[in-house]
Design a protein around this motif. Structure first.
Motif, short mmCIF file in Angstrom:
data_model
loop_
_atom_site.label_atom_id
_atom_site.label_comp_id
_atom_site.label_asym_id
_atom_site.label_seq_id
_atom_site.Cartn_x
_atom_site.Cartn_y
_atom_site.Cartn_z
N LEU A 1 13.54 -1.72 -0.55
CA LEU A 1 13.14 -0.37 -0.91
C LEU A 1 14.37 0.40 -1.36
O LEU A 1 15.42 0.34 -0.71
CB LEU A 1 12.48 0.33 0.28
CG LEU A 1 11.20 -0.33 0.83
CD1 LEU A 1 10.80 0.31 2.14
CD2 LEU A 1 10.07 -0.25 -0.19
N ASP A 2 14.24 1.12 -2.46
CA ASP A 2 15.40 1.80 -3.05
C ASP A 2 15.07 3.27 -3.33
O ASP A 2 14.30 3.59 -4.23
CB ASP A 2 15.80 1.09 -4.35
CG ASP A 2 17.08 1.64 -4.94
OD1 ASP A 2 17.83 2.31 -4.20
OD2 ASP A 2 17.33 1.41 -6.13
N ASP A 3 15.62 4.16 -2.47
CA ASP A 3 15.50 5.61 -2.66
C ASP A 3 14.03 6.04 -2.80
O ASP A 3 13.64 6.67 -3.78
CB ASP A 3 16.30 6.04 -3.89
CG ASP A 3 16.57 7.54 -3.88
OD1 ASP A 3 16.53 8.14 -2.78
OD2 ASP A 3 16.79 8.11 -4.97
N VAL A 4 13.23 5.71 -1.80
CA VAL A 4 11.79 5.99 -1.84
C VAL A 4 11.49 7.33 -1.16
O VAL A 4 11.95 7.60 -0.05
CB VAL A 4 11.01 4.86 -1.12
CG1 VAL A 4 9.54 5.24 -0.96
CG2 VAL A 4 11.14 3.56 -1.91
N ASP A 5 10.70 8.17 -1.85
CA ASP A 5 10.21 9.44 -1.30
C ASP A 5 8.69 9.38 -1.21
O ASP A 5 8.02 9.10 -2.22
CB ASP A 5 10.61 10.63 -2.20
CG ASP A 5 12.11 10.83 -2.26
OD1 ASP A 5 12.81 10.39 -1.32
OD2 ASP A 5 12.59 11.42 -3.25
N LEU A 6 8.15 9.66 -0.01
CA LEU A 6 6.70 9.61 0.18
C LEU A 6 6.25 10.67 1.17
O LEU A 6 6.99 10.99 2.11
CB LEU A 6 6.26 8.23 0.70
CG LEU A 6 6.41 7.03 -0.24
CD1 LEU A 6 6.15 5.74 0.52
CD2 LEU A 6 5.46 7.14 -1.43
N ASP A 7 5.03 11.18 0.97
CA ASP A 7 4.40 12.08 1.93
C ASP A 7 3.04 11.52 2.33
O ASP A 7 2.30 11.00 1.49
CB ASP A 7 4.17 13.47 1.32
CG ASP A 7 5.47 14.25 1.15
OD1 ASP A 7 6.44 13.94 1.87
OD2 ASP A 7 5.53 15.15 0.28
N VAL A 8 2.74 11.64 3.61
CA VAL A 8 1.42 11.31 4.12
C VAL A 8 0.81 12.59 4.68
O VAL A 8 1.41 13.21 5.57
CB VAL A 8 1.48 10.23 5.22
CG1 VAL A 8 0.08 9.94 5.75
CG2 VAL A 8 2.12 8.96 4.70
N ARG A 9 -0.35 12.97 4.18
CA ARG A 9 -1.00 14.20 4.63
C ARG A 9 -2.15 13.88 5.57
O ARG A 9 -2.75 12.81 5.49
CB ARG A 9 -1.51 15.00 3.42
CG ARG A 9 -0.39 15.42 2.48
CD ARG A 9 -0.88 16.28 1.33
NE ARG A 9 0.23 16.68 0.47
CZ ARG A 9 1.03 17.71 0.71
NH1 ARG A 9 0.81 18.46 1.80
NH2 ARG A 9 2.02 18.00 -0.09
N ARG A 10 -2.42 14.82 6.45
CA ARG A 10 -3.48 14.63 7.43
C ARG A 10 -4.81 14.36 6.72
O ARG A 10 -5.18 15.08 5.80
CB ARG A 10 -3.60 15.85 8.34
CG ARG A 10 -4.48 15.60 9.56
CD ARG A 10 -4.45 16.79 10.49
NE ARG A 10 -3.11 17.11 10.95
CZ ARG A 10 -2.46 16.48 11.92
NH1 ARG A 10 -3.04 15.45 12.53
NH2 ARG A 10 -1.25 16.85 12.27
N GLY A 11 -5.48 13.32 7.15
CA GLY A 11 -6.74 12.95 6.54
C GLY A 11 -6.62 11.93 5.43
O GLY A 11 -7.63 11.43 4.94
N ASP A 12 -5.37 11.60 5.02
CA ASP A 12 -5.18 10.58 3.98
C ASP A 12 -5.68 9.22 4.47
O ASP A 12 -5.58 8.88 5.65
CB ASP A 12 -3.69 10.44 3.62
CG ASP A 12 -3.23 11.47 2.60
OD1 ASP A 12 -4.10 12.15 2.04
OD2 ASP A 12 -2.01 11.58 2.39
N ARG A 13 -6.20 8.45 3.52
CA ARG A 13 -6.57 7.05 3.77
C ARG A 13 -5.88 6.24 2.67
O ARG A 13 -6.34 6.20 1.53
CB ARG A 13 -8.09 6.87 3.74
CG ARG A 13 -8.82 7.79 4.71
CD ARG A 13 -10.33 7.72 4.55
NE ARG A 13 -10.88 6.47 5.04
CZ ARG A 13 -11.15 6.24 6.33
NH1 ARG A 13 -10.91 7.17 7.24
NH2 ARG A 13 -11.67 5.10 6.71
N ALA B 1 9.46 -4.23 -6.70
CA ALA B 1 10.78 -4.02 -7.31
C ALA B 1 11.54 -2.86 -6.67
O ALA B 1 12.22 -2.08 -7.35
CB ALA B 1 10.63 -3.77 -8.82
N GLY B 2 11.42 -2.73 -5.36
CA GLY B 2 12.17 -1.71 -4.64
C GLY B 2 11.56 -0.32 -4.65
O GLY B 2 12.07 0.59 -4.00
N GLY B 3 10.46 -0.14 -5.38
CA GLY B 3 9.84 1.18 -5.47
C GLY B 3 8.41 1.16 -4.94
O GLY B 3 7.83 0.11 -4.67
N VAL B 4 7.85 2.35 -4.81
CA VAL B 4 6.46 2.51 -4.37
C VAL B 4 5.76 3.44 -5.35
O VAL B 4 6.12 4.62 -5.47
CB VAL B 4 6.38 3.10 -2.94
CG1 VAL B 4 4.91 3.25 -2.52
CG2 VAL B 4 7.14 2.23 -1.95
#
Length: 541
Positions: free
Chosen positions: A373-385, A535-538
């Motif tokens: 993983l290379d410099d990954v930014d992610l948010d998980v919000r309440r209720g996400d599936r 490839a290191g990203g999402v």
């Protein structure tokens, strides 16, 4: 190639199955299904010769080579190269001996500047080993290793890479590769698609179609069974003898099982109706006999009526004996039995929807020269599936671990494997150490997860992989966390558990992040977002 006659197996003195008959030949594709703990893995180990049966016998055709692929890596110590070389069997040992003798003859062994004394004996030994190496076609070893590694997409794993460092999917491919190196005539596969990504499972299906030998596979992968097998044998945990379902895979098995159940239920209901008629007739006969005796006591045709009373009473007793024998006979249909259902109940999440519950910023993970993983930014919000996809080794499990770390106690994690969970703790101790409830409540909750009183004191090290996973699920869903992170949640679970878990997660109103290769599961649960790791990203969609 393989014949099993009247096989029986036990575990801790308890019968798992008996009367198992099987003939496996070229081109046969047989699936073995059943609830966790019913003896499926034990059956494969008996057929592979690793365990002795409690009864019956297994015979193989002349020269038949058997490839057995277990559920998990038997020994996580060692390296990738050494593990694969072990699949070459005797050839690996002979090759190693040959290399040592070559070094000694060249004077390269530590402590020797010139070939050691006794050179004639050394040459004779070298000739003997080289002759055996030639007979085993040792010159093909490197080519075979390279071909299998390429076909199973593990060519990029270095020989010196520790087995403990490879992903679950890569371990699954290594297990299969080692079995294929022995060039087997028949394959015994135990949950082969566990940990495989969608591409890996699809490849395995295609490869098995082209494999000329026989295949016996234990699996709970519904799509895989539909695509690969033409006959299903079920160890259902109810009947001692296996139930045979020829003519199809998972879907055909479920349809035929339902049809048999309905027919058995009709037979049982007809039998109960007949039993009630018999009992009513017997009671009427008894009353008639008592009436005759009463009349006889009043002096009405006493001798004649007494004989009639005796005959009627005898008739009633004969009918009673016939009914009792019929009920005790093997032909009497017992009430159809079913395993207790697995029950899951998630508490509701009352917090505000849309709130960010997990946040990753600048996440970078490297393993040696590999960038996961290379410099990954992610948010998980309440209720996400969120459904997480990607190739084996891309970094999906690493991503889930990072989410669990930032979430802390707010996150409940279902790991991909049971590593570190087996111990001397009992089922009850394991559950109560993680779910703080009174004993009575623990007993009720465990019973809802198909753990009856006979299993509360069983040690976790004795549980099957599926039973242990079910226990972890019981802990997870009865805890306070409202964010679930699930890594391959369908691995090892039987069909009944799968269906109830899918229904429970479909109704779950918390936050869900899951890695799964099971298309049936993903469709049943429903996911609104998808993360694809590559490839290191999402990438998010």
């Amino acid at each position: 190639m393989l014949k099993a006659v009247s096989l029986a197996a036990t575990y801790d003195g308890e019968l798992l199955f008996s009367g198992f008959d099987l003939v496996l030949g070229d081109g046969d594709r047989i699936g073995v299904v059943g609830p966790n703990g019913a003896g499926k893995t034990t059956l494969l180990r008996v057929l592979a010769g690793e365990l002795r049966p409690a009864g019956g016998a297994v015979t193989y055709g002349p020269g038949t080579r058997v490839g057995y692929v277990p559920q998990q890596m038997p020994d996580p110590d060692g390296t990738v190269g050494a593990f694969l070389a072990g699949g070459l069997g005797e050839l690996a040992t002979v090759t190693a001996e040959l290399r040592v003798l070559e070094a000694r003859l060249a004077g390269d062994e530590a402590g020797f500047e010139t070939p050691p004394a006794g050179g004639a004996d050394l040459l004779a030994e070298f000739g003997r080993v080289q002759e055996r190496w030639t007979a085993l076609e040792g010159w093909t070893a490197e080519t075979r290793l390279a071909e299998v590694r390429q076909r199973l997409d593990i060519a990029g794993l270095p020989d010196d890479l520790p087995l403990a460092s490879v992903s679950g999917g890569e371990q699954a491919r290594l297990l299969l590769a080692r079995a294929l190196l022995s060039e087997p005539d028949l394959l015994l596969l135990d949950e082969p698609t566990n940990h495989l990504d969608a591409e890996g499972a699809a490849w395995l299906q295609e490869w098995l179609r082209a494999f000329p030998g026989g295949v016996l596979v234990v699996s709970h992968d519904r799509a895989f069974l539909d695509a690969t097998v033409g006959r299903v044998v079920e160890l259902d945990g109810i009947h001692d003898e296996p139930q045979d379902f020829p003519g199809g895979g998972f879907s055909a098995n479920r349809t035929e099982k339902q049809r048999r159940w309905e027919r058995l239920l009709l037979d049982f209901e007809a039998q109960e109706k007949d039993r009630r008629r018999w009992e009513a007739d017997i009671e009427r006969t008894k009353q008639q006999a008592r009436g005759v005796e009463t009349m006889s006591g009043l002096g009405v045709a006493a001798p004649h009526l007494k004989r009639v009373a005796q005959l009627v009473a005898r008739k009633a007793k004969v009918r009673e004996r016939r009914l009792r024998r019929r009920m005790e006979s093997t032909a009497w249909v017992a009430r159809p039995q079913a395993r207790p259902p697995l029950t899951l109940a998630f508490p509701a999440d009352e917090a505000e929807a849309g709130e960010v519950v997990l946040k990753l910023r600048g996440l970078s993970v490297r393993f040696g020269d590999r960038v996961l993983l290379d410099d990954v930014d992610l948010d998980v919000r309440r209720g996400d599936r969120i459904l997480v996809t990607g190739r084996n080794g891309a970094g999906k499990t690493t991503l889930l671990r990072a989410l669990a770390e930032v979430g802390g106690d707010e996150v409940a994690v279902l790991p991909q494997t049971s590593d570190g969970l087996r111990s001397d703790a009992t089922v009850m101790e394991f559950f109560r150490s993680r779910v703080p409830v009174y004993v009575d409540d623990a007993e009720r909750l465990l019973a809802g997860h198909q753990f009856g009183p006979d299993q509360w004191e069983v040690r976790t090290r004795s549980l099957s992989a599926g039973e242990l996973r079910r226990l972890v699920l019981a802990v997870l869903v009865n805890g306070p966390a409202r964010v679930l992170v699930l890594d391959e949640p369908t691995n090892f679970l039987d069909f009944d558990a799968l269906e109830v878990v899918e229904e429970a997660l479909r109704r779950f109103r918390g936050t869900l992040v899951a890695v799964t290769h099971d298309r049936y599961f993903a469709d049943a649960v429903g996911f609104g977002r998808r993360w694809h790791v590559a490839a290191g990203g999402v990438s998010s969609s």
